[in-house]
Structure formats: C-alpha cells, structure tokens
Scaffold this motif. Sequence first.
Motif, short mmCIF file in Angstrom:
data_model
loop_
_atom_site.label_atom_id
_atom_site.label_comp_id
_atom_site.label_asym_id
_atom_site.label_seq_id
_atom_site.Cartn_x
_atom_site.Cartn_y
_atom_site.Cartn_z
N VAL A 24 27.57 4.81 76.76
CA VAL A 24 28.69 3.80 76.69
C VAL A 24 27.90 2.34 76.49
O VAL A 24 27.13 2.03 77.27
CB VAL A 24 29.69 4.02 77.61
N GLN A 25 28.14 1.77 76.10
CA GLN A 25 28.23 -0.32 75.73
C GLN A 25 30.42 -0.26 76.17
O GLN A 25 30.88 -0.06 74.59
CB GLN A 25 27.96 0.07 74.01
N LEU A 26 29.61 -1.26 76.96
CA LEU A 26 31.32 -2.26 77.19
C LEU A 26 31.75 -3.22 76.15
O LEU A 26 30.97 -4.03 75.52
CB LEU A 26 31.69 -2.50 78.80
N GLN A 27 32.57 -3.12 75.71
CA GLN A 27 33.02 -4.10 74.24
C GLN A 27 33.26 -5.37 74.70
O GLN A 27 34.49 -5.59 75.95
CB GLN A 27 34.48 -3.33 73.33
N ALA A 28 32.14 -6.42 73.85
CA ALA A 28 32.94 -7.53 74.56
C ALA A 28 33.39 -8.68 74.60
O ALA A 28 34.28 -8.81 75.84
CB ALA A 28 32.07 -8.33 74.03
N GLN A 29 34.92 -7.97 73.69
CA GLN A 29 36.23 -7.97 74.43
C GLN A 29 36.56 -8.26 74.60
O GLN A 29 37.74 -8.79 75.73
CB GLN A 29 37.08 -8.29 72.68
N ALA A 30 36.58 -7.04 74.99
CA ALA A 30 37.43 -5.82 76.06
C ALA A 30 37.27 -6.31 77.57
O ALA A 30 37.85 -6.55 78.39
CB ALA A 30 37.61 -5.04 76.15
N LEU A 31 36.15 -6.61 77.77
CA LEU A 31 35.65 -6.89 78.76
C LEU A 31 35.56 -8.35 79.37
O LEU A 31 35.93 -8.70 80.89
CB LEU A 31 33.94 -7.01 79.35
N GLU A 32 35.99 -9.39 78.39
CA GLU A 32 36.40 -10.71 78.75
C GLU A 32 37.75 -10.42 79.44
O GLU A 32 37.97 -11.38 80.53
CB GLU A 32 36.57 -11.77 77.33
N ASN A 33 38.73 -9.68 78.84
CA ASN A 33 40.40 -9.05 78.99
C ASN A 33 39.75 -8.69 80.14
O ASN A 33 40.73 -9.44 81.65
CB ASN A 33 40.28 -8.52 78.13
N VAL A 34 39.14 -8.11 81.16
CA VAL A 34 39.21 -7.83 81.69
C VAL A 34 38.55 -8.98 82.72
O VAL A 34 39.51 -8.90 84.07
CB VAL A 34 37.92 -6.69 82.33
N ASP A 35 37.53 -9.70 82.47
CA ASP A 35 37.82 -11.09 83.39
C ASP A 35 39.00 -11.63 83.45
O ASP A 35 38.97 -12.09 84.69
CB ASP A 35 36.87 -11.47 82.94
N ARG A 36 39.43 -11.89 82.47
CA ARG A 36 40.58 -12.65 82.87
C ARG A 36 41.81 -12.38 83.36
O ARG A 36 41.93 -12.69 84.12
CB ARG A 36 40.87 -12.77 80.84
N ASN A 37 42.32 -11.33 83.60
CA ASN A 37 42.91 -10.04 84.25
C ASN A 37 42.23 -10.26 85.80
O ASN A 37 43.48 -10.60 86.62
CB ASN A 37 42.62 -8.55 84.17
N TYR A 38 40.90 -10.33 86.37
CA TYR A 38 40.65 -10.20 87.69
C TYR A 38 40.93 -12.13 87.61
O TYR A 38 41.19 -12.25 88.43
CB TYR A 38 39.07 -10.23 87.39
N ALA A 39 40.53 -12.25 87.37
CA ALA A 39 40.95 -14.70 87.84
C ALA A 39 42.58 -14.33 87.72
O ALA A 39 42.84 -15.29 88.43
CB ALA A 39 40.22 -14.77 86.51
N PHE A 40 43.42 -14.36 86.89
CA PHE A 40 44.85 -13.81 86.84
C PHE A 40 44.77 -13.90 88.60
O PHE A 40 45.73 -13.92 89.01
CB PHE A 40 45.70 -13.48 85.61
N LEU A 41 44.41 -12.64 88.06
CA LEU A 41 45.26 -11.63 90.02
C LEU A 41 44.86 -12.30 91.18
O LEU A 41 45.28 -12.87 92.03
CB LEU A 41 44.29 -10.73 90.13
N THR A 104 40.73 3.64 81.90
CA THR A 104 41.31 3.30 81.97
C THR A 104 41.14 1.67 82.66
O THR A 104 41.85 0.51 82.50
CB THR A 104 41.84 3.71 83.34
N LEU A 105 39.87 1.30 83.34
CA LEU A 105 40.00 -0.09 84.21
C LEU A 105 39.43 -0.72 82.54
O LEU A 105 39.83 -1.90 83.19
CB LEU A 105 38.52 0.58 84.78
N MET A 106 39.03 -1.16 81.94
CA MET A 106 38.73 -1.66 80.18
C MET A 106 39.80 -1.51 79.39
O MET A 106 39.95 -2.68 78.79
CB MET A 106 38.02 -0.68 79.57
N GLN A 107 40.41 -1.05 80.26
CA GLN A 107 42.56 -1.77 79.05
C GLN A 107 43.04 -2.70 80.25
O GLN A 107 43.11 -3.29 79.47
CB GLN A 107 42.70 -0.87 79.98
#
Length: 529
Positions: A24-41, A104-107
Amino acid sequence: MIAVGGKTLSLEDFASIVYKDSGVQLQAQALENVDRNYAFLKQFSTEKVIYGINTGFGPMAQYRVGEDKALQLQYNLIRSHSSGSGKLMPALLAKAVMVARLNTLMQGYSGVHTEVVDLLAELINKNVVACIYEHGGVGASGDLVQLAHLGLTLIGEGEVIYEDKVQPAAEVFAKLGIQPLSIHIREGLAILNGTSAMTGIGMLNIIQSRKLLDWLIILSSITNEVVCAFSDHFSYELNIVKHHKGQNWVASAMRTVLKDSKMIRNRNEHLYEADHVKQQEIFEDKVQEYYSLRCVTQVLGPVYDTIAHAQKIVTDELNSVNDNPVVDHHNQNIFHGGNFHGDYVALEMDKLRTAITKLSMLSERQLNYLLNDKLNKKFPPFLNLGVLGFNFGMQGVQFTAVSTVAENQSLSFPVYVHSIPNNNDNQDIVSMGCNAALFTKRVIDNTFEVLAIQMMTVLQAVDFLACDELMSSKTKAVYKAIRAIFPKFVEDTPKYKDVARVKQYLEQQDPLAFINDFVNVESATGTAR
C-alpha cells in the motif's frame, strides 16, 4: 503498490493487497487531510467534554477523566479489550482486517495522528500481521475485541504473525526497526471503534464466493456434458423471458463454456424432428433432466445477484467512516452517533452464507446424480471404475460431501437477528457482524470441499466414457489441469489427501484462467461484476 486514501478502494484493489502482497502507498493529499483532521481535534478538544477523550467509555462515559490521565486512558482501553479467545484468525484474514482499518482511518474523520496510518501501512507492506482472535466481537461499538488486538500490535505489545510464525511483537518490531505507536489524543478509541474486522473478512468472503460460483458453473457444464443433456435449459431464449440479471448471466456463462461441446444435445434434432422418437410410446431418455441439471440458471442466478449486492454494500462499508464520534474538521464539529454499528455487513454476510449454502446443496445433488446409477442409468454405482462389490469408487467421499453440506445448512441460521444486549445494556441491540462474517467464511471453506469432491467425480465420469475429446475446449482444459494433480484411479486408495489437494487448487486458482472470455458475458447481459 495500491494507493490508499483519496479514492474508492475496490474489491480488486483489496484482493491485490491481501492475496498478492501488492503493498500500500498512502495517497499524499489524503494523508494531509488526516493531518488536518488531527490538528482540528487537538484544538477543538481543549476544555470541552468529548466522549472517549476526557470521559470513560460506554456506560462509564458519565465519568470525567483528568487531562493527566487522558493518554493512559487510551492504553487502558486497548489493553483491557484485548480479551479475544478461540482460534487465531489466519494471517490472511488478519491482514484483511488491517487493510480495512487503514482505509477507514485514511478517510480523515478519525482524529488520529498520521503516525497511526504510517505504521499500519508499514506493517502491511512488511507482512507483519496482528494476532487477532475469532471470538469476542458483538459488532456494535464496532469489532471492539478484534480491533483491540490490532491496537495491541500497534503499541508494540502482544504477538504478531511474521514469517508464518507467532512471535512477540516487541521482538519483531526491534528486528525490523519498527517504532511502536505513541498515543497522541484518541488513537486507542479510533483503532477499536469500527466495523473493520467484519468488513475485512467480508471482502475476502465475497472474493472466494465469486470463485465458488464460477467453479460450479464449470462443474455444472461438465455434468451436463457427460450426461448429454439438452441445451435449451441454458439457452438465451428460455432465460431472457425471466428478468433476473443473475439468471441470464449464469445462462450466458454456461453457453460460453459449452459453445464447442460435441456432447450437449439439441432438442430439435433429438426429439422434435427425430423419426424414431415419433413412434415410441415410452421414451428411453428423459424428456427433461433432473432439476439439479436443468435448473442451474435458476438456482445459481440468485447466488450471483446476492454476491453482487454484498460486494456493493461491503465495499461501501470499506470506504466509509465507521468511527464514533466522527471528527469533522470540514464542518468544525464533532458528531456523536453510531457509525460503528455493523448491521449492513452482518445482514449481507447472512444472505451470502445462505446463498453459498444453497450453492453447496446444488453441488451435492449433482454429485448424487452422478453416483446413483439408478438415477443416471449411465455410470456404474459410485463411479466405481474397478470391480463392483470389491472396489468402492467415490462411495467414501460422498459421505464427506453430504455431512459437510449438512453443516452448512446448520450454520445458515441468521446471525443478524441474534442480538444479545451487553455492556450494562448500553449496547442494547448489536449486529454480531464479525460472527456472521466468520460463519460465512466457514461455509465457504466447507463448500470448496464439496466442489472438490464433485470435481473428482466428474473427472471419473469423463474417463469412464472416454469422452474428453468430445468435451468443449474450456471444460477439457479444466479436465486436464485437475487430472495433473488428481490422476484417474481404479483401485481403492485413501482419498483425504486428494480432496485436500483439489480443494486447495480450487481455492487458489482463478477459474477465469481456463475460460478467459467467461467475463465477457457481462456486456451481453448488462450485469456488473
């Protein structure tokens, strides 16, 4: 490498990762979205009461947990719920669970640090698989116990399966230079709270169910060949007036498999226009075959439709957010609800299990027809190619097929309606989705055994008739391939290793390898696969 995140993960993608080790290779834009989601929380959770961050879990959510204990709370959740029992899931199933949770987490709605998805991807790519037990999940609040064992692996505790051996996670991590997960805010709850165990297993069930359907279409075609059946029961004209996609797909597939067979008979030639038949009062041949031969399209059509619907629903679940609460940085809010509930998957697994049980029943009936000389009036009893009364042919393995189908029938009781309240009645209606998925897997495994026995039997029938040169090119290719691992036999020998070998072949080999234009019937029938 298969990209995860930012797109729908298809059944084919999933199969490639789990079965072919595509990685598997984590899609860069989706990974950035995960990071923004964490920062918001991290920002939003300051001085707010949010379930599972500064409260207890389930019915204990009324208790506040101090900030100094918030991270330890997540470790406590993982460790306390690592309470599975029964058999270890095979590595293939556990890997499927890991892929489902990663997707799921990558959503980007789980509030996790990117360290979690990076670590999951690393473990998948290095084939380090969590030790997950079959018993424990009730399928609401997600697959808590199964996913807790995944969480235990991620924090570097418990055991993993690596290089086909169960080994301490800490030792494998140290050997491979893998850094265990450190909890940041709510990673414990985010790992546990979801449907990824039932969904991962469900995806594999759908893949294997499709194989079973294809193999039984082939076996049904060979069975019709060796008894010189009439062609009209799988004809376009007969089936098109029944408006079911599955039935018409199966009929088209059978026509594709049998198109150049020299054994299938045309009713016009042999009954309608044959002068000798017109004078007969009692017909030597049955005018219509038994249902197990004549009604293949009507029996397997619903199986096709059930698999297709299950594929849509479970793939939707795979690509869904199934956490609670949902961390929504787009709308700057956190929403509490029940997306962890597994009813969608549980119901589809029950329906799929019932359909595959019926598939195994059709296989057993075709097997019985071939073995019973009083029915077929063409073959020796039990397709015994030796001395009648002295040798036994396929008599012994018929018992195995019958008992295995009976077990399938018993396992087909729906789990979806078998809710038991628990968790101090906080979880007062649950899905039992992981049980449903595991029972379905067992029925699928059983059915490969039954089809293996039928395959061995039809090959003996071909050799009794010495008709391999009259078979269609596609069924003859299957005959040759299986005969390479299961030779013709006359004298009695133990058959358990033969059954296991043929079963393994059917499980691992794609039937489309023999009938490469089989899949083209999709366009002819307007169905999707």
